[in-house]
Design an enzyme around this catalytic site. Structure first.
Site, PDB file in Angstrom:
ATOM      1  N   ASN A  78      -3.285 -25.229   8.388  1.00 25.13           N
ATOM      2  CA  ASN A  78      -4.436 -24.680   9.113  1.00 25.13           C
ATOM      3  C   ASN A  78      -5.241 -23.791   8.176  1.00 25.13           C
ATOM      4  OD1 ASN A  78      -3.370 -21.909   9.225  1.00 25.13           O
ATOM      5  ND2 ASN A  78      -1.815 -22.875  10.515  1.00 25.13           N
ATOM      6  N   LYS A  85       5.763 -41.398  -1.090  1.00 27.17           N
ATOM      7  CA  LYS A  85       4.347 -41.344  -0.722  1.00 27.17           C
ATOM      8  C   LYS A  85       3.954 -42.595   0.070  1.00 27.17           C
ATOM      9  CE  LYS A  85      -0.208 -40.980  -2.666  1.00 27.17           C
ATOM     10  NZ  LYS A  85      -1.025 -41.421  -3.767  1.00 27.17           N
ATOM     11  N   LYS A 132       6.117 -13.387  25.006  1.00 30.12           N
ATOM     12  CA  LYS A 132       6.828 -13.179  23.734  1.00 30.12           C
ATOM     13  C   LYS A 132       7.463 -11.794  23.649  1.00 30.12           C
ATOM     14  CE  LYS A 132       3.531 -16.262  21.536  1.00 30.12           C
ATOM     15  NZ  LYS A 132       4.137 -17.505  21.089  1.00 30.12           N
ATOM     16  N   LYS A 142       0.362 -14.197  26.427  1.00 33.98           N
ATOM     17  CA  LYS A 142       1.243 -14.395  25.266  1.00 33.98           C
ATOM     18  C   LYS A 142       2.077 -13.145  25.003  1.00 33.98           C
ATOM     19  CE  LYS A 142      -0.919 -18.094  22.743  1.00 33.98           C
ATOM     20  NZ  LYS A 142      -1.908 -18.452  21.754  1.00 33.98           N
ATOM     21  N   ASP A 173       2.364 -25.148  14.809  1.00 32.72           N
ATOM     22  CA  ASP A 173       3.168 -25.271  16.029  1.00 32.72           C
ATOM     23  C   ASP A 173       4.020 -26.543  16.014  1.00 32.72           C
ATOM     24  OD1 ASP A 173       2.207 -22.945  17.134  1.00 32.72           O
ATOM     25  OD2 ASP A 173       0.500 -23.920  18.116  1.00 32.72           O
TER      26      ASP A 173
END
Ligand SMILES: Cc1cc2nc3c(=O)[nH]c(=O)nc-3n(C[C@H](O)[C@H](O)[C@H](O)COP(=O)(O)O)c2cc1C
Length: 400
Positions: A211, A290, A343, A339, A280
């Site tokens: 990301n 490959k 958590k 959240k 995630d």
């Protein structure tokens, strides 16, 4: 306004090739909101122009003690009194020798002697000069007097030698300067774990999913926590940043590695600030070779990674704190609070990554500190300032 914005760094530059790097140093110090006054030795002015330092510092530059100026102030005394930190970078063998033995025969050495502020010296010289008995004994004497040093580093020097003598990088010098300028240390005695950066989930040996996290927020937190007196353990995914000097550094690549490290380390910490952006999902069947093109669409099956923050939330002891980062694109507060509860975190730092100046790969952030009850929006700030706010909030939680 941060407390640094009221502080003055007196920067001495002496005659060596590394003097060119001090121009960058001035810019970096100014970026932190510091006032910078520069004194160049006459020999430094052979290498770099005082004009460059005048423009970058936004202040007059002193070179000559007997130059007649508009003001009637005795400059070497007046500047010495204004300094919160005296920084000499690069510091030549000659300057170090003169400062050690109380020789005050130019503007720089006279001001240095007249200054009571902490002194930070970044030596830079040829390896033989550095290793000479004279320099080593001078350094020993100065250390005994409480002078701070940064570097020199090893490596290839401008003279072609390989060895100790290269000036530390400006970013590191700034870090050390900020640490010396931050006199209030509310996190002294605390151990803080910070996670930073993205993770990578490999599809085959050369391709991965990741990301846009740059690690800047986490690294700013680690550096700021150090300045505020904490011992810092930084767990980082792959980023192009240099870990702040003084952190205990753990390199990880996948979310599973981040998870394992975090679970291992958290029991020894007073707080964890999870600024990393772990993937995630991981690739269920990672190919060992490959992948070749087949002319057909490629499907990659993903499975969920373990939730690092939620696991730490379950492990958390009464005295420990957990801070999570929440990147959202809508319903920021509502999502952050959900959240936070799921958590078992103490507070969440929520940002709307669609806003300009917030989120990934920029030097600024716009965040909202969301607790179980109440939230506090912060304006657009540098990531350093955001880090300071988060850590002040954490520190207040312990003292509440
Ligand atoms: C090209 C060149 C590079 C130099 N580099 C250094 C250096 O990196 N470190 C050092 O201690 N002296 C270096 N010197 C020698 C210093 O410039 C010399 O000792 C001078 O007297 C230092 O004066 P100052 O301490 O007042 O700036 C260099 C000299 C030259 C000509």
């Amino acid at each position: 306004m941060s407390d640094l914005q009221k502080k003055t760094v007196l920067l001495g530059v002496t005659g060596g090739i590394a003097a060119y790097k001090s121009a960058d140093l001035v810019s970096r110090l100014r970026k932190q909101g510091l006032r910078v006054l520069c004194i160049l030795s006459r020999h430094a002015a052979e290498f770099v122009s005082p004009l460059t330092f005048e423009v970058l510092s936004g202040n007059p530059v002193a070179v000559d003690m007997f130059e007649r100026r508009q003001s009637w102030e005795v400059e070497h005394i007046s500047w010495a009194q204004q300094a919160d930190l005296f920084l000499v970078a690069p510091a030549s063998a000659n300057f170090i020798a003169k400062y050690t033995h109380g020789i005050a025969d130019d503007m720089l050495t006279t001001t240095a002697m007249a200054c009571r502020a902490p002194m930070l010296i970044a030596p830079a010289m040829n390896t033989a000069m550095y290793e000479s008995a004279a320099t080593q004994q001078n350094l020993e004497l100065l250390r005994g007097r409480g002078v701070h040093f940064i570097g020199p580093e090893g490596g290839l020097l401008a003279c072609g030698d390989v060895g100790a003598g290269r000036m530390s990088e400006p970013a590191q010098i700034v870090e050390e300067a900020l640490s010396l300028l931050t006199t209030d240390k509310p996190l002294l005695g605390k151990v803080i774990m910070v996670s930073a950066g993205p993770t990578r989930e490999y599809i085959d040996p050369v391709r991965y999913l990741t990301n846009r996290s740059s690690g800047k927020m986490g690294y700013a937190l680690a550096a700021q926590a150090l300045r505020m007196g904490a011992a810092v353990k930084l767990i980082s995914g792959p980023v192009s940043l240099k870990p702040p000097t003084g952190v205990e550094f753990y390199q990880v690549e996948s979310t599973k590695e981040l998870y394992d490290r975090s679970v291992d380390i958290f029991p020894f910490c007073d707080a964890a600030i999870m600024a990393a952006a772990p993937a995630d999902y991981y690739v269920k069947h990672r190919h060992s070779e490959k992948l070749k093109k087949t002319g057909q669409p490629l499907s990659v099956e993903l499975d969920e990674n373990p939730d690092v923050a939620a696991t730490l939330g379950q492990m958390k002891r009464e005295s420990q704190k957990l801070v999570i980062f929440v990147a959202e694109t809508n319903d920021i507060i509502k999502n952050a609070r959900a959240k936070l509860r799921s958590k078992n975190a103490d507070f969440a730092v929520a940002n709307d990554v669609t806003q300009e100046g917030a989120g990934f790969d920029v030097d600024t952030n716009i965040v909202n500190i969301v607790a179980k009850t109440g939230s506090k929006p912060l304006p657009l700030m540098s990531k350093d300032e955001v880090a300071r706010k988060i850590l002040e909030r954490l520190s207040a939680g312990w003292n509440a």
